[in-house]
Design an enzyme around this catalytic site. Sequence first.
Site, mmCIF file in Angstrom:
data_model
loop_
_atom_site.group_PDB
_atom_site.id
_atom_site.type_symbol
_atom_site.label_atom_id
_atom_site.label_comp_id
_atom_site.label_asym_id
_atom_site.label_seq_id
_atom_site.Cartn_x
_atom_site.Cartn_y
_atom_site.Cartn_z
ATOM 1 N N THR A 95 0.831 -1.941 0.258
ATOM 2 C CA THR A 95 -0.328 -0.052 0.141
ATOM 3 C C THR A 95 1.115 1.117 0.327
ATOM 4 O O THR A 95 2.128 1.406 0.870
ATOM 5 C CB THR A 95 -0.954 0.209 1.222
ATOM 6 N N VAL A 97 2.178 5.050 -0.099
ATOM 7 C CA VAL A 97 2.185 6.644 1.240
ATOM 8 C C VAL A 97 1.665 7.205 0.067
ATOM 9 O O VAL A 97 2.142 7.162 -1.559
ATOM 10 C CB VAL A 97 3.174 6.756 1.915
ATOM 11 N N ILE A 131 4.696 -1.058 2.579
ATOM 12 C CA ILE A 131 4.414 0.166 2.452
ATOM 13 C C ILE A 131 5.434 0.715 1.462
ATOM 14 O O ILE A 131 6.379 0.800 1.573
ATOM 15 C CB ILE A 131 4.425 1.458 3.683
ATOM 16 N N LYS A 132 4.341 1.189 0.367
ATOM 17 C CA LYS A 132 5.470 1.710 -0.829
ATOM 18 C C LYS A 132 5.168 3.140 -0.499
ATOM 19 O O LYS A 132 4.567 3.945 -0.232
ATOM 20 C CB LYS A 132 4.499 1.350 -2.455
ATOM 21 N N ILE A 133 6.543 3.580 -0.358
ATOM 22 C CA ILE A 133 7.478 4.654 -0.809
ATOM 23 C C ILE A 133 8.191 5.501 -2.145
ATOM 24 O O ILE A 133 8.318 4.543 -2.867
ATOM 25 C CB ILE A 133 8.322 4.574 0.304
#
Length: 319
Positions: A95, A97, A131-133
């Site tokens: 998912t 950011v 967590i995708k950044i």
Amino acid sequence: MSNQLASLRDITTVVADTGDIDAIKKYQPVDATTNPSLLLKAAGLPQYASLIDDAVAWAKLQSNDAEQQLTDASDKLAVAIGKEISGTIPGRISTEVDARLSFDTAATIEKAERLVQLYEDAGIDKSRILIKIASTWEGIQAAEALEKKGIQCNLTLLFSFAQAQACAEAGVYLISPFVGRILDWYKKATGTESYAPDEDPGVVSVTKIYNYYKEHGYKTVVMGASFRNIGEIQALAGCDRLTISPALLEELANEPGDLEVKLKDNDATKTPGERLTESEFRWAMNEDAMATEKLSEGIRNFAADQEKLEATLREKLSA
């Protein structure tokens, strides 16, 4: 007779690049990835209508401030869709950011922790979340801090070797080097109509990163992303993971035969050198016109789709 998707599964972890649960059930990937563009698309699917309504209702209970409600509804919806997807896969859901935070380390950390908390409130352990950044300097620093807190990250919009090196040195869990978008840039810049798969600039980039990581003993997972054709996928067979759209998963499933392993994990033979400094990273990016342009474009596009999603939520919040 075997098909190429089944063959690929034997040598590479297959990840679905979609928010469409029906597609995920059909192709049975190990993991799934989402981004603002895919969430926007998913939000338009009838099976997600109730999730949008629930997110809006929940946000209204959290705050009386309109902007805070919008933020809460957006975060809640991303997690709700992620939870739905996680029920159909054995592995992890990525998912993203908010792309508008791509140049703010502290805000990225705060948003990541918020998403993880919402997942845990929904009964999904953080061990099942990535967590995708965006792979900006600030994003990579945020990821390093989050990894130390036990929150594992997927660094996306990665187009250059410098980005990959900085991610490995930061101890990031996983990177998503883009293939197709690199090809797009080179086709436009050079006027070349097509490349043989092994000469495709995106394939060459991911191959170089993969080999560098394995030679130097980096544990960061390499997950090739953004494919334009199955030739690129075939040329990267053996990569740690590949995240693939439903259309290309279908094409592979309809292609008979076995795939040849192209990328092999050889034992580490080299010692990592000095860490890239911020100035070295920024200079390397400045010297790479393709990476600079595609990173900026990717952030802009994700931000635009986030704003479109928020427009839908704003309408429902004011109803």
